[in-house]
Motif scaffolding. Structure first.
Motif, PDB file in Angstrom:
ATOM      1  N   ILE A   1       0.825  -1.215   0.000  1.00 41.91           N
ATOM      2  CA  ILE A   1       0.000   0.000   0.000  1.00 41.91           C
ATOM      3  C   ILE A   1       0.856   1.261   0.000  1.00 41.91           C
ATOM      4  O   ILE A   1       0.449   2.276  -0.558  1.00 41.91           O
ATOM      5  CB  ILE A   1      -1.047   0.019   1.126  1.00 41.91           C
TER       6      ILE A   1
ATOM      7  N   TYR B   1       1.660   1.886  -3.743  1.00 39.79           N
ATOM      8  CA  TYR B   1       0.543   2.382  -4.536  1.00 39.79           C
ATOM      9  C   TYR B   1       0.037   3.732  -4.047  1.00 39.79           C
ATOM     10  O   TYR B   1      -0.391   4.562  -4.850  1.00 39.79           O
ATOM     11  CB  TYR B   1      -0.573   1.336  -4.610  1.00 39.79           C
ATOM     12  N   ASP B   2       0.084   3.982  -2.752  1.00 43.74           N
ATOM     13  CA  ASP B   2      -0.291   5.294  -2.240  1.00 43.74           C
ATOM     14  C   ASP B   2       0.694   6.346  -2.753  1.00 43.74           C
ATOM     15  O   ASP B   2       0.303   7.454  -3.123  1.00 43.74           O
ATOM     16  CB  ASP B   2      -0.325   5.284  -0.705  1.00 43.74           C
TER      17      ASP B   2
ATOM     18  N   ILE C   1      -3.819  -1.752  -9.688  1.00 42.62           N
ATOM     19  CA  ILE C   1      -4.422  -0.738  -8.817  1.00 42.62           C
ATOM     20  C   ILE C   1      -5.853  -1.138  -8.476  1.00 42.62           C
ATOM     21  O   ILE C   1      -6.273  -1.078  -7.317  1.00 42.62           O
ATOM     22  CB  ILE C   1      -4.412   0.653  -9.493  1.00 42.62           C
TER      23      ILE C   1
ATOM     24  N   TRP D   1      -7.138  -2.109  -4.634  1.00 45.10           N
ATOM     25  CA  TRP D   1      -8.223  -1.387  -3.971  1.00 45.10           C
ATOM     26  C   TRP D   1      -9.378  -2.325  -3.628  1.00 45.10           C
ATOM     27  O   TRP D   1      -9.945  -2.236  -2.538  1.00 45.10           O
ATOM     28  CB  TRP D   1      -8.724  -0.208  -4.810  1.00 45.10           C
TER      29      TRP D   1
ATOM     30  N   LEU E   1      -4.908   6.585   3.448  1.00 44.40           N
ATOM     31  CA  LEU E   1      -4.716   6.092   2.082  1.00 44.40           C
ATOM     32  C   LEU E   1      -5.645   6.761   1.068  1.00 44.40           C
ATOM     33  O   LEU E   1      -6.141   6.132   0.138  1.00 44.40           O
ATOM     34  CB  LEU E   1      -4.849   4.572   2.021  1.00 44.40           C
TER      35      LEU E   1
ATOM     36  N   LEU F   1      -4.293   6.485  -2.500  1.00 44.43           N
ATOM     37  CA  LEU F   1      -4.545   5.164  -3.087  1.00 44.43           C
ATOM     38  C   LEU F   1      -5.978   5.097  -3.610  1.00 44.43           C
ATOM     39  O   LEU F   1      -6.213   4.630  -4.726  1.00 44.43           O
ATOM     40  CB  LEU F   1      -4.301   4.058  -2.058  1.00 44.43           C
TER      41      LEU F   1
END
Length: 117
Positions: free
Chosen positions: A29, A32-33, A57, A61, A80, A83
């Motif tokens: 995370i 991706y964040d 992605i 999620w 987040l 994200l």
């Protein structure tokens, strides 16, 4: 990680995950964040990220959403958000349309003979 999370109770949020699942989740995370931060601030072209890791992605999620929502309740605040924004953007684009718009080339299909003879 992605296979284990759906079998895990999300009520403890991300911070309530047991190790080593917590460590693996935090690494994923964070990446991706960070990509979401770069896109949101215009440091990286949105299409670059969405064309290359769109499916990932969306998948991250989908699996993380219940844990993120629980974590937000536990913290009584944001968590987040970048994200989630990136996931929203990924759902807004069709990966094939991005591929076509970028005019990415595809290798010709090879015959069953690897030597081409």
């Amino acid at each position: 990680m992605l296979a284990e999370l759906p079998r895990t109770d999300p009520s403890g949020g991300v911070s309530g995950l047991p190790d080593p699942l917590l460590s693996a989740t935090l690494q994923v995370i964070a990446f991706y964040d960070s990509m979401g931060i770069l896109v949101a601030f215009g440091s990286v072209e949105e299409r670059l990220i969405l064309a290359s890791i769109n499916f990932r992605i969306r998948r991250i999620w989908m699996v993380m959403e219940p844990f993120v929502r629980s974590e937000r309740q536990l913290r009584q605040g944001p968590y987040l958000d970048f994200l989630e924004d990136l996931a929203f953007r990924a759902h807004r684009y069709d990966p094939q349309q991005l591929h076509n718009a970028l005019r990415l080339h595809e290798m010709p299909r090879t015959s069953s003979n690897p030597g081409g003879e």
